[in-house]
Design an enzyme around this catalytic site. Structure first.
Site, PDB file in Angstrom:
ATOM      1  N   GLU A 183       2.532  -6.789  12.874  1.00  0.00           N
ATOM      2  CA  GLU A 183       1.434  -7.077  13.797  1.00  0.00           C
ATOM      3  C   GLU A 183       0.939  -8.506  13.641  1.00  0.00           C
ATOM      4  OE1 GLU A 183      -2.188  -4.768  13.376  1.00  0.00           O
ATOM      5  OE2 GLU A 183      -2.938  -5.448  15.312  1.00  0.00           O
ATOM      6  N   ARG A 207       0.826  -1.217   0.000  1.00  0.00           N
ATOM      7  CA  ARG A 207       0.000   0.000   0.000  1.00  0.00           C
ATOM      8  C   ARG A 207       0.855   1.259   0.000  1.00  0.00           C
ATOM      9  NH1 ARG A 207      -2.793  -2.188   5.045  1.00  0.00           N
ATOM     10  NH2 ARG A 207      -1.859  -4.210   4.612  1.00  0.00           N
TER      11      ARG A 207
HETATM   12  O1  LIG Z   1       4.003  -1.619  11.686  1.00  0.00           O
HETATM   13  P1  LIG Z   1       3.872  -3.048  11.290  1.00  0.00           P
HETATM   14  O2  LIG Z   1       3.476  -3.955  12.429  1.00  0.00           O
HETATM   15  O3  LIG Z   1       5.103  -3.541  10.581  1.00  0.00           O
HETATM   16  O4  LIG Z   1       2.658  -3.158  10.265  1.00  0.00           O
HETATM   17  C1  LIG Z   1       2.458  -2.249   9.219  1.00  0.00           C
HETATM   18  C2  LIG Z   1       2.577  -2.877   7.862  1.00  0.00           C
HETATM   19  O5  LIG Z   1       1.583  -3.904   7.689  1.00  0.00           O
HETATM   20  C3  LIG Z   1       0.883  -3.658   6.476  1.00  0.00           C
HETATM   21  O6  LIG Z   1       1.486  -4.266   5.387  1.00  0.00           O
HETATM   22  P2  LIG Z   1       1.405  -5.824   5.050  1.00  0.00           P
HETATM   23  O7  LIG Z   1       2.657  -6.487   5.582  1.00  0.00           O
HETATM   24  O8  LIG Z   1       0.093  -6.371   5.483  1.00  0.00           O
HETATM   25  O9  LIG Z   1       1.600  -5.856   3.487  1.00  0.00           O
HETATM   26  P3  LIG Z   1       0.728  -5.429   2.228  1.00  0.00           P
HETATM   27  O10 LIG Z   1       0.730  -3.915   2.195  1.00  0.00           O
HETATM   28  O11 LIG Z   1       1.535  -6.024   1.115  1.00  0.00           O
HETATM   29  O12 LIG Z   1      -0.653  -5.996   2.360  1.00  0.00           O
HETATM   30  C4  LIG Z   1       0.934  -2.158   6.326  1.00  0.00           C
HETATM   31  O13 LIG Z   1       0.676  -1.762   4.995  1.00  0.00           O
HETATM   32  C5  LIG Z   1       2.333  -1.850   6.780  1.00  0.00           C
HETATM   33  O14 LIG Z   1       3.275  -2.005   5.730  1.00  0.00           O
HETATM   34  N1  LIG Z   2      -4.529  -3.541  11.888  1.00  0.00           N
HETATM   35  C1  LIG Z   2      -3.977  -3.384  10.675  1.00  0.00           C
HETATM   36  N2  LIG Z   2      -4.740  -2.979   9.624  1.00  0.00           N
HETATM   37  C2  LIG Z   2      -4.185  -2.816   8.394  1.00  0.00           C
HETATM   38  N3  LIG Z   2      -2.884  -3.044   8.133  1.00  0.00           N
HETATM   39  C3  LIG Z   2      -2.117  -3.440   9.154  1.00  0.00           C
HETATM   40  N4  LIG Z   2      -0.790  -3.731   9.218  1.00  0.00           N
HETATM   41  C4  LIG Z   2      -0.511  -4.086  10.467  1.00  0.00           C
HETATM   42  N5  LIG Z   2      -1.585  -4.037  11.249  1.00  0.00           N
HETATM   43  C5  LIG Z   2      -2.606  -3.626  10.455  1.00  0.00           C
END
Ligand SMILES: O=P(O)(O)OC[C@H]1O[C@H](OP(=O)(O)OP(=O)(O)O)[C@H](O)[C@@H]1O
Ligand SMILES: Nc1ncnc2[nH]cnc12
Length: 179
Positions: free
Chosen positions: A99, A62
């Protein structure tokens, strides 16, 4: 008609995704709305206008959508930090936990030159694991981080504190409580 909505009004909550107990903050509803998307990009960029920035780094996936728009608005180049195995050239790698899981991210070794000033962009800051891994990659290449910008902060997960302890300037547009 004037738009009284704020960025947080465009973001929907989806319970128990991707695992039970996680409230997923879904920004696709922000991205799909022209006023919401423009508002988010303008507000992400705002504190950095007039600062020296050479590159925007977006964190997969994202962060690519927001980071591309931010880089365009600042008239600078865009660099992706991608999940392992996606970048075709020579890469540096960093493992991290987030997370709801674990992953490895990578950056092309020639994507940032020593001394370049970098703005890190992603949609959401939770534990800060993803952003910390991205920051380490940039710093291993000799980049200097001007700031980190996110649409959403989940303060209970401690990401902002973690990044600030690394000396980062952290800019976020809205907060949600409750994991
Ligand atoms: O602060 P954190 O605990 O590291 O979490 C935040 C990350 O999690 C999500 O990405 P995700 O890994 O789900 O990947 P995506 O955007 O490819 O779906 C979000 O877009 C951040 O990059
Ligand atoms: N709660 C949440 N919603 C969307 N993206 C995330 N990445 C990590 N935690 C998330």
């Amino acid at each position: 008609m004037p738009n009284s909505k704020t960025v947080s009004d465009y973001i929907r909550a989806i319970p128990d995704f991707p695992h039970e107990g996680i409230i997923f903050r879904d920004v696709t509803t922000l991205f799909s709305d022209p006023r919401g998307f423009r508002m988010a990009v303008d507000q992400l960029v705002h504190p950095f206008v007039g600062q020296r920035i050479d590159k925007v780094v977006g964190l997969e996936a994202r962060g690519f959508i927001l980071g591309g728009a931010v880089a365009h608005q600042l008239s600078v180049g865009f660099v992706p930090v991608r999940k392992q195995g996606k970048l075709p050239g020579d890469v540096l790698s960093e493992a991290y936990t987030l997370e709801y899981g674990k992953a490895v991210v990578e950056i092309h070794t020639d994507a940032i030159q020593p001394g370049e000033r970098v703005l890190v962009v992603d949609d959401l800051l939770a534990t800060g694991g993803t952003a910390t891994a991205g920051i380490k990659l940039i710093e291993r290449l000799g980049g200097e981080i001007t700031g980190c910008a996110f649409v959403v902060d989940l303060p209970e997960l401690g990401g902002r504190k973690r990044l600030e302890e690394l000396g980062m300037s952290v800019h976020t547009l809205c907060e949600f409580d409750g994991l």
